[in-house]
Design an enzyme around this catalytic site. Structure first.
Site, PDB file in Angstrom:
ATOM      1  CB  SER A 101      -0.950  -0.044   1.206  1.00  0.00           C
ATOM      2  OG  SER A 101      -1.888   0.984   1.165  1.00  0.00           O
ATOM      3  CG  ASP A 241      -2.992   3.870  -1.490  1.00  0.00           C
ATOM      4  OD1 ASP A 241      -3.665   3.764  -2.531  1.00  0.00           O
ATOM      5  OD2 ASP A 241      -3.163   3.125  -0.512  1.00  0.00           O
ATOM      6  CG  ASP A 243      -2.964  -0.750  -2.399  1.00  0.00           C
ATOM      7  OD1 ASP A 243      -2.999   0.421  -1.999  1.00  0.00           O
ATOM      8  OD2 ASP A 243      -3.556  -1.685  -1.827  1.00  0.00           O
ATOM      9  CG  ASP A 245      -6.334   0.387  -0.941  1.00  0.00           C
ATOM     10  OD1 ASP A 245      -5.549   1.354  -0.820  1.00  0.00           O
ATOM     11  OD2 ASP A 245      -6.367  -0.554  -0.118  1.00  0.00           O
TER      12      ASP A 245
END
Length: 449
Positions: A101, A241, A243, A245
């Site tokens: 992340s 960010d 990843d 999400d």
């Protein structure tokens, strides 16, 4: 013994804490636990973000998956929400994301989704962990034609972009948008989607090299985006960010619009159009007091959960809510996807922006952010969960709450990852809440030392 799974999968420094061997073990145990009831040979999707260690861990993971007889499909670099979406729509039995992340590039992580695209329950994670702790005791490893196969798919980005476009169609003609891709998984999906809707897109940090993910960019480092939005005279800035999400926004004046404001803007837009189920928004205890006051003023119901998007999602499913999330920018549109989705969040906010004649800064006035103070109280790790066992701490908290008499919010909670008890107070008087938070933190430290 510490639990292997944290609040968002298994995470650590790649090749040191999160080793190739551990990735393979997680592949074996995860595939077995998630697919053992299937009568057919199961298939598991595997995707990753842009970290240099992603391919290394993905290949180890897929070797473990195949060793228990499941097939693995490597879909390459895609956002976490793309794996959730593809797992449930491509009839896969489970999905895996290799990502840490917003963490620095030396870290990586492994998180699972079940066949419906949801993150795993604590009990399933514990079962996976138990097989690893017992060296796969009870698992039979097939041979010959029953070993799984690894294949690679090249159309995952196309499918996810198509999904986003079909789910939230919005005409962005004439809109200038600066997009910070965090050198991460959104570097293709977000730019392609926004361009296809007619926006003038200025992309920054969209050239990942495996080493630069989240480095002074993305949703945790907004300084460059804020300046660029102002310099370019853009209408809005979007920050993802690593990843993709989560999403944070910068308005045309360079001011940050956090997850609380984004959720409220979206909730009111949906409520006005009859799309917000039960007129309810699900948030965590970390949401700003201003959100609760504004929600009440605007006829919204709020449901409050523990910190963590998994708990938000759990409550949303229990009450059949359509919108929920966290101040950090994890926003879940449950009618559309089964996890936080930065791209869908961006499209929904852009939809609200272009629906009227207000600027992003004007939209964000929907909520007044109350001053917030967060103080960390260092305590022994084995005592942080037991702080309420100390009478002096309980008394101090009660006296503080009585002092504010509902005009401030007092939240005390142990850190999920560090030997700390976090003391957070929100209220109108910044000086007073700062002083009381420090007093509470000092009492906690002295009581448990």
């Amino acid at each position: 013994m510490d639990r292997m799974f944290g609040t968002d999968g298994v995470r650590g420094v790649a090749n040191s804490e999160l080793t190739v061997d551990l990735a393979m073990q997680l592949g074996k145990a995860g595939a077995y636990v998630l697919t053992r009831q299937n009568a057919h040979q199961p298939t598991i999707l595997v995707g990753c973000d842009t970290r240099i260690s992603g391919e290394m861990l993905a290949n180890a993971m897929m070797a473990g998956i195949c060793s228990v007889g499941a097939n693995a499909i490597h879909v390459g670099v895609v956002p976490t929400p793309a794996i959730a979406y593809l797992t449930r729509t491509q009839n896969a039995d489970a999905g895996v994301v290799i990502s840490a992340s917003h963490n620095p590039m030396e870290f990586n992580g492994i998180k699972f989704f079940n066949g419906e695209g949801f993150k795993l329950s604590d009990s399933l994670e514990d079962e996976i962990e138990s097989y690893i702790r017992t060296n796969m005791d009870g698992i039979t490893f097939p041979t010959g034609p029953h070993v799984g196969r690894i294949t690679r798919a090249t159309d995952a980005v196309d499918k996810y972009v198509h999904f986003a476009r079909e789910t939230v169609p919005v005409d962005l003609s004439g809109l200038k948008i600066v997009v910070d891709c965090a050198e991460g998984a959104s570097y293709q999906t977000s730019i392609r989607t926004l361009n296809s809707f007619g926006a003038k897109v200025i992309a920054i940090h969209d050239h990942p090299d495996g080493l630069n993910i989240n480095r002074n960019c993305g949703s945790t480092h907004l300084e460059e985006l804020r300046k660029r939005v102002v310099d370019e005279k853009a209408d809005i800035g979007l920050a993802f960010d690593g990843d993709a999400d989560r999403l944070l926004v910068v308005d045309e004046k360079g001011e940050v619009v956090d997850g609380d404001k984004l959720m409220l803007i979206s909730a009111l837009y949906m409520k006005d159009r009859g799309l917000l189920k039960q007129n309810t928004l699900v948030v965590t205890v970390m949401s700003n007091l201003g959100l609760f006051l504004s929600a009440e003023k605007n006829g919204l119901k709020l449901e409050k959960t523990k910190v963590g998007d998994r708990y938000v999602l759990e409550r949303m499913r229990e009450i059949n809510a359509s919108l929920g999330g966290e101040q950090s920018g994890h926003i879940i549109y449950l009618d559309e996807n089964t996890t936080g989705d930065g791209l869908l969040s961006a499209l929904h906010i852009l939809q609200a922006l272009v629906s009227g004649d207000r600027t992003m800064s004007e939209l964000s006035t929907v909520m007044e952010v109350m001053p917030q103070v967060l103080i960390n109280a260092p305590v022994p790790n084995d005592k942080k969960e037991r702080y309420m066992e100390y009478p002096e701490i309980v008394k101090a908290i009660e006296e503080t709450e009585e002092l504010f008499d509902g005009k401030a919010s007092v939240l005390i909670r142990p850190s999920g990852t560090e030997p700390l008890v976090r003391v957070m107070i929100e209220g109108e008087d910044k000086e007073l809440i700062d002083r009381k938070a420090r007093e509470l933190a000092d009492i906690i430290v002295k009581a448990v030392e």
